[in-house]
Design an enzyme around this catalytic site. Structure first.
Site, PDB file in Angstrom:
ATOM      1  N   PHE A 274      45.251 -32.351 -14.728  1.00 27.39           N
ATOM      2  CA  PHE A 274      46.485 -32.001 -14.024  1.00 27.39           C
ATOM      3  C   PHE A 274      47.272 -31.023 -14.891  1.00 27.39           C
ATOM      4  O   PHE A 274      47.591 -31.316 -16.044  1.00 27.39           O
ATOM      5  CB  PHE A 274      47.314 -33.262 -13.761  1.00 27.39           C
ATOM      6  CG  PHE A 274      48.588 -33.013 -12.999  1.00 27.39           C
ATOM      7  CD1 PHE A 274      48.591 -33.005 -11.614  1.00 27.39           C
ATOM      8  CD2 PHE A 274      49.779 -32.770 -13.671  1.00 27.39           C
ATOM      9  CE1 PHE A 274      49.761 -32.783 -10.912  1.00 27.39           C
ATOM     10  CE2 PHE A 274      50.952 -32.537 -12.978  1.00 27.39           C
ATOM     11  CZ  PHE A 274      50.937 -32.538 -11.584  1.00 27.39           C
TER      12      PHE A 274
ATOM     13  N   ILE B 117      54.881 -23.858 -13.874  1.00 22.56           N
ATOM     14  CA  ILE B 117      56.312 -23.538 -13.834  1.00 22.56           C
ATOM     15  C   ILE B 117      56.584 -22.774 -12.540  1.00 22.56           C
ATOM     16  O   ILE B 117      55.722 -22.049 -12.044  1.00 22.56           O
ATOM     17  CB  ILE B 117      56.759 -22.724 -15.067  1.00 22.56           C
ATOM     18  CG1 ILE B 117      55.969 -21.418 -15.188  1.00 22.56           C
ATOM     19  CG2 ILE B 117      56.625 -23.542 -16.324  1.00 22.56           C
ATOM     20  CD1 ILE B 117      56.449 -20.527 -16.321  1.00 22.56           C
TER      21      ILE B 117
ATOM     22  N   ASP C 193      38.372 -15.445  -5.195  1.00 18.40           N
ATOM     23  CA  ASP C 193      39.448 -15.607  -4.214  1.00 18.40           C
ATOM     24  C   ASP C 193      40.782 -15.481  -4.948  1.00 18.40           C
ATOM     25  O   ASP C 193      41.634 -16.372  -4.900  1.00 18.40           O
ATOM     26  CB  ASP C 193      39.333 -16.962  -3.521  1.00 18.40           C
ATOM     27  CG  ASP C 193      40.244 -17.082  -2.295  1.00 18.40           C
ATOM     28  OD1 ASP C 193      40.753 -16.041  -1.828  1.00 18.40           O
ATOM     29  OD2 ASP C 193      40.450 -18.211  -1.816  1.00 18.40           O
TER      30      ASP C 193
END
Length: 425
Positions: free
Chosen positions: A188, A192, A319
């Protein structure tokens, strides 16, 4: 919680814990009923006393002969319920995280952190007692989609080591119970706000991406073993990756122009021609344009890619737009949600020019490290066409459908405009 457990040797405890329990079992309740059944003598019907402990339901039988093992199981299921019910089958995710060697204790919090509606996956953060936190992506598709993402994250991490890019480390994947999809567990990362728009982050991202494209492609498998994959374009072992939900054929090829036209552009054109041949909400002119331009577009694309037919192979994110990037607390650029393959570096610059465009400083910083080569814009037209056709095939003609030739609106109209340019080239 320990005070709830009976201490007499011949006590039977029944707990029911409903995590997506079948209909008819404690319907409509959100609490756990704990029942101790005290047997007074062999063969005598036990007297039951019940207390509600806050959670909901299935049944675990604690028998005196195997009490310790069953107590642990029951406590684990009760603890899972006490974490709150956010997803059907969430106990599978909890057990997957707690089984990691890097997990610091048991999971004490699970919450949904999906960025927004309309995504093909849901995101959950699972925090352990010692503070380590993991992101779990859950999708409706088969586990192969996450196998491709895991391989892409591993390849990006290996290739970008020391280049200033942060890539979340993937840990494990698996299937949800009862055919409800699959999941991927990774580190995880705390983003910001507005990271991809901060000038310092944008500049680092452009520079680091150019360095990544100029680096050697790591030829190692996800298990860490050396790979015998020696074809420059495609992906290791021919592993199929996914652009959104579109499967990408990565069978290896030594000719990039041939690879892109046959493995990328042709399948998208064929799918769009079939999908829109009966108009599918489009004008008759749009529905026939795909078939009319098909052959000329493939020929024009191959001609545009002729100068890079044997280009340096680069590991591509696949992508790359602002939604798949971010920044750490220390303002290091982050790459997420890859659709990796090995090809021409310029491909990674195309999709962000269509949607989710980066500030100009990103492109300036990139070209300071890797200057533009002749024919850049013609090749961008080919790469952007691939992305536009992908959006049209997955999502239809697109928002803004009905624009003008001077200002095409939806995905399909923009794709046709790009096809017209290629056909005339």
């Amino acid at each position: 919680m320990a005070g709830l457990w009976p201490s007499v040797p011949r006590t039977l405890a029944l707990a029911s814990l409903q995590l997506g329990a079948p209909a008819g079992l404690c319907p409509g309740r959100s609490s756990l009923r704990f029942c101790s059944l005290s047997a007074e003598a062999p063969g005598q019907r036990p007297a039951a006393s019940c207390a509600r402990v806050g959670a909901s339901a299935v049944g675990v039988l604690l028998v005196a002969g195997q009490r310790r093992l069953r107590l642990r199981r029951c406590r684990r299921q009760i603890r899972h319920a006490c974490l709150g019910h956010v997803l059907e089958g969430q106990e599978v995710l909890i057990e997957a995280v707690e089984g990691l060697s890097v997990a610091e204790g048991r999971v004490v919090e699970i919450r949904e952190v999906s960025p927004g509606p309309g995504l093909q996956t849901r995101h959950f953060s699972l925090r352990c007692h010692g503070g380590s936190t993991f992101l779990v992506k859950v999708g409706r598709g088969p586990v192969t989609t996450f196998q491709a993402e895991k391989a892409g994250l591993e390849a990006l991490a290996a290739a970008s080591n020391g280049l200033g890019l942060v890539v979340p480390a993937p840990h494990t994947l698996g299937e949800m119970p009862e055919g409800r999809g699959s999941f991927l567990v990774m580190d995880f990362l705390r983003f910001i706000p507005f990271g991809p728009s901060i000038p310092e982050v944008v500049e680092k991202l452009g520079q680091s991406l150019a360095l990544l494209h100029g680096s050697a492609v790591p030829l190692v498998t996800s298990s860490g073993a050396k790979s015998d994959w020696n074809q420059p374009y495609g992906f290791e072992g021919g592993l199929q990756t996914f652009l959104s939900a579109w499967p990408q054929d990565n069978s290896p090829e030594s000719d990039f122009a041939e690879f892109f036209v046959q493995r990328r552009l042709r399948p998208q054109l064929e799918a769009a021609s079939l999908k829109f041949q009966f108009r599918y909400g489009t004008s008759n002119e749009d529905s026939t344009a795909l078939a009319r331009l098909y052959t000329r577009v493939l020929k024009g694309a191959e001609e545009a890619l002729e100068p890079v037919r044997h280009c340096k192979p680069s590991l591509l994110h696949g992508d790359l737009w602002t939604g798949n990037t971010g920044a750490t607390q220390s303002r290091q650029p982050i790459l997420v949600d890859p659709a990796c393959w090995v090809g021409h570096a310029e491909f990674d610059l195309a999709v962000s020019q269509l949607f989710g465009k980066f500030p100009a400083r990103f492109y300036d910083a990139y070209f300071e490290v890797a200057p533009k080569e002749p024919g850049f814009q013609e090749r961008q037209n080919v790469y952007m066409l691939y992305h536009l056709l992908n959006q049209a095939n997955l999502h239809g003609a697109g928002l803004g459908h009905g624009g003008t030739p001077e200002n095409p609106g939806g995905y399909l109209e923009q794709a046709i405009a790009a096809m017209e340019r290629l056909a005339k080239a």
